[in-house]
Design a protein around this motif. Structure first.
Motif, short mmCIF file in Angstrom:
data_model
loop_
_atom_site.label_atom_id
_atom_site.label_comp_id
_atom_site.label_asym_id
_atom_site.label_seq_id
_atom_site.Cartn_x
_atom_site.Cartn_y
_atom_site.Cartn_z
N UNK A 1 9.40 27.29 50.88
CA UNK A 1 7.97 27.61 50.82
C UNK A 1 7.54 28.04 49.42
N UNK A 2 8.47 28.59 48.65
CA UNK A 2 8.16 29.00 47.28
C UNK A 2 8.58 27.95 46.25
N UNK A 3 9.09 26.82 46.72
CA UNK A 3 9.52 25.77 45.80
C UNK A 3 10.75 26.13 45.02
N UNK A 4 11.60 27.01 45.58
CA UNK A 4 12.79 27.48 44.87
C UNK A 4 14.07 27.07 45.59
N UNK A 5 14.01 25.98 46.33
CA UNK A 5 15.20 25.46 47.02
C UNK A 5 15.07 23.95 47.12
N UNK A 6 16.20 23.27 47.14
CA UNK A 6 16.24 21.84 47.39
C UNK A 6 17.28 21.54 48.45
N UNK A 7 17.06 20.46 49.16
CA UNK A 7 18.05 19.92 50.09
C UNK A 7 18.42 18.53 49.61
N UNK A 8 19.71 18.31 49.38
CA UNK A 8 20.20 17.01 48.96
C UNK A 8 20.91 16.36 50.14
N UNK A 9 20.34 15.29 50.65
CA UNK A 9 20.85 14.56 51.80
C UNK A 9 21.05 15.46 53.02
N UNK B 1 27.19 11.27 43.59
CA UNK B 1 26.72 9.96 44.06
C UNK B 1 25.28 9.75 43.63
N UNK B 2 24.94 8.50 43.43
CA UNK B 2 23.59 8.14 43.02
C UNK B 2 22.57 8.56 44.07
N UNK B 3 21.52 9.22 43.64
CA UNK B 3 20.46 9.64 44.55
C UNK B 3 19.60 8.44 44.94
N UNK B 4 19.28 8.37 46.23
CA UNK B 4 18.46 7.28 46.75
C UNK B 4 17.13 7.82 47.23
N UNK C 1 22.56 29.51 44.46
CA UNK C 1 23.52 29.63 45.56
C UNK C 1 23.55 28.33 46.35
N UNK C 2 24.69 28.08 46.99
CA UNK C 2 24.90 26.87 47.78
C UNK C 2 24.99 27.24 49.26
N UNK C 3 24.29 26.48 50.09
CA UNK C 3 24.28 26.75 51.52
C UNK C 3 25.63 26.58 52.20
N UNK C 4 26.55 25.86 51.57
CA UNK C 4 27.89 25.72 52.15
C UNK C 4 28.65 27.02 52.18
N UNK C 5 28.20 28.02 51.41
CA UNK C 5 28.85 29.33 51.39
C UNK C 5 28.21 30.31 52.37
N UNK C 6 27.15 29.89 53.05
CA UNK C 6 26.46 30.79 53.97
C UNK C 6 27.24 30.93 55.27
N UNK C 7 27.01 32.04 55.98
CA UNK C 7 27.68 32.25 57.26
C UNK C 7 27.32 31.14 58.24
N UNK C 8 26.05 30.77 58.26
CA UNK C 8 25.61 29.59 59.01
C UNK C 8 25.41 28.48 57.97
N UNK C 9 26.42 27.64 57.75
CA UNK C 9 26.41 26.74 56.59
C UNK C 9 25.32 25.67 56.65
N UNK C 10 24.87 25.29 55.47
CA UNK C 10 23.95 24.16 55.28
C UNK C 10 24.31 23.54 53.94
N UNK C 11 25.23 22.57 53.98
CA UNK C 11 25.83 22.06 52.75
C UNK C 11 24.89 21.23 51.89
#
Length: 224
Positions: free
Chosen positions: A120-128, A95-98, A160-170
Motif C-alpha cells: 500500500x505504501x509502494x515499499x514492497x515487490x512480489x516477483x513471480x 532468471x529473465x523477468x517476463x 527483507x525477504x519473505x522467505x525468512x518470515x514465519x509464514x513464508x512468501x518467497x
C-alpha cells in the motif's frame, strides 16, 4: 546474439557451474508447505502507514526495471532505489523477468499478513508470486538462494525477504526499515553511486565469489 543475451547466457552458465563446484543439486528441494494459522483471515488494513512505517499512498509512479523491459509501481526515492536493485539482480542472475512477473504498489487494503500492507505504501515487490505461493518454502534452486542471500547482505538489512518470515512468501521483498532510518538513505546512496560507476552494481556481480560468500555469512551472524 546481442550483448544482453550473451551476458544472460554466461551468467546462467556461471551460476550453474558455481553451484556444481559447491556441490549443490541442480534442482530445487521439495517445497514444504507451512500450514496457515487459523487467524490468517483477510482483514482491512487501517491507519495511514504500512507495517514498515511508510506512508500509504493513493498512487505511485511507474519505474522501469533496467535491462528487463519491465516496470513496476513503487514509491519514489530510496524505496524505489532499493527494490529496483533487487528486481534487476533477479533478472540478471536468477532468471529473465517476463510480462507481469513483478508487482508493486496496490490500493486494496485487504491483507492476510501485516507485511502485505507494505504494498500500500509502494515499499514492497512480489516477483513471480504465482510461482512462490504463500506458506511454501523451498521454491528456489540452491544456487538461486545463494543469489538472494547475496542481495540481502549487499543491502545490509535495508530490505527483507519473505522467505525468512514465519509464514513464508518467497516472492516478497520489502523495505525493512522506516523512511527516516539512516541505513535506508545510506544503502540507497551506495546503490545510486554504483549505477553511475562502470563495472559496479546489478549485472556485474558474482554471488559465488569467496569474498562475497564470506560477507553473506558475516551478515547472517550479525542479523541473527
Amino acid at each position: 546474439m546481442n550483448d544482453l543475451s550473451r551476458r544472460r547466457m554466461l551468467g546462467a552458465v556461471g551460476t550453474l557451474a558455481g553451484a556444481a563446484a559447491l556441490g549443490l543439486p541442480a534442482v530445487p528441494p521439495a517445497a514444504a508447505a507451512t500450514p496457515l494459522r487459523a487467524d490468517q483471515v483477510a482483514t482491512s488494513w487501517r491507519g495511514p502507514r504500512s507495517a514498515n512505517g511508510w506512508k500509504i499512498l493513493d498512487e505511485t509512479e511507474t519505474h522501469s526495471i533496467e535491462g528487463s523491459g519491465r516496470s513496476v509501481l513503487l514509491a519514489d526515492g530510496e524505496a524505489a532505489t532499493l527494490l529496483l536493485h533487487v528486481a534487476r539482480r533477479f533478472h540478471y542472475e536468477i532468471d529473465q523477468l517476463r510480462e507481469d512477473d513483478v508487482t508493486g504498489h496496490r490500493t486494496s487494503r485487504i491483507v492476510r499478513q501485516p507485511y502485505e500492507s507494505n504494498y500500500l505504501s509502494g515499499t514492497a515487490i512480489a516477483i513471480r508470486p504465482h510461482a512462490y505461493p504463500p506458506g511454501v518454502r523451498g521454491g528456489l534452486y540452491p544456487h538461486e538462494l545463494i543469489v538472494v542471500r547475496d542481495i540481502l547482505a549487499e543491502l545490509d538489512g535495508a530490505v527483507a525477504w519473505g522467505g525468512d518470515f514465519q509464514a513464508p512468501q518467497e516472492s516478497h521483498f520489502e523495505v525493512a526499515l522506516g523512511p527516516t532510518h539512516p541505513k535506508v538513505r545510506g544503502v540507497a546512496r551506495k546503490l545510486q553511486t554504483w549505477r553511475d560507476t562502470p563495472g559496479r552494481g546489478a549485472g556485474t556481480v558474482d554471488a559465488f565469489e569467496p569474498g562475497r560468500r564470506q560477507d553473506v555469512k558475516v551478515f547472517g551472524r550479525r542479523s541473527g
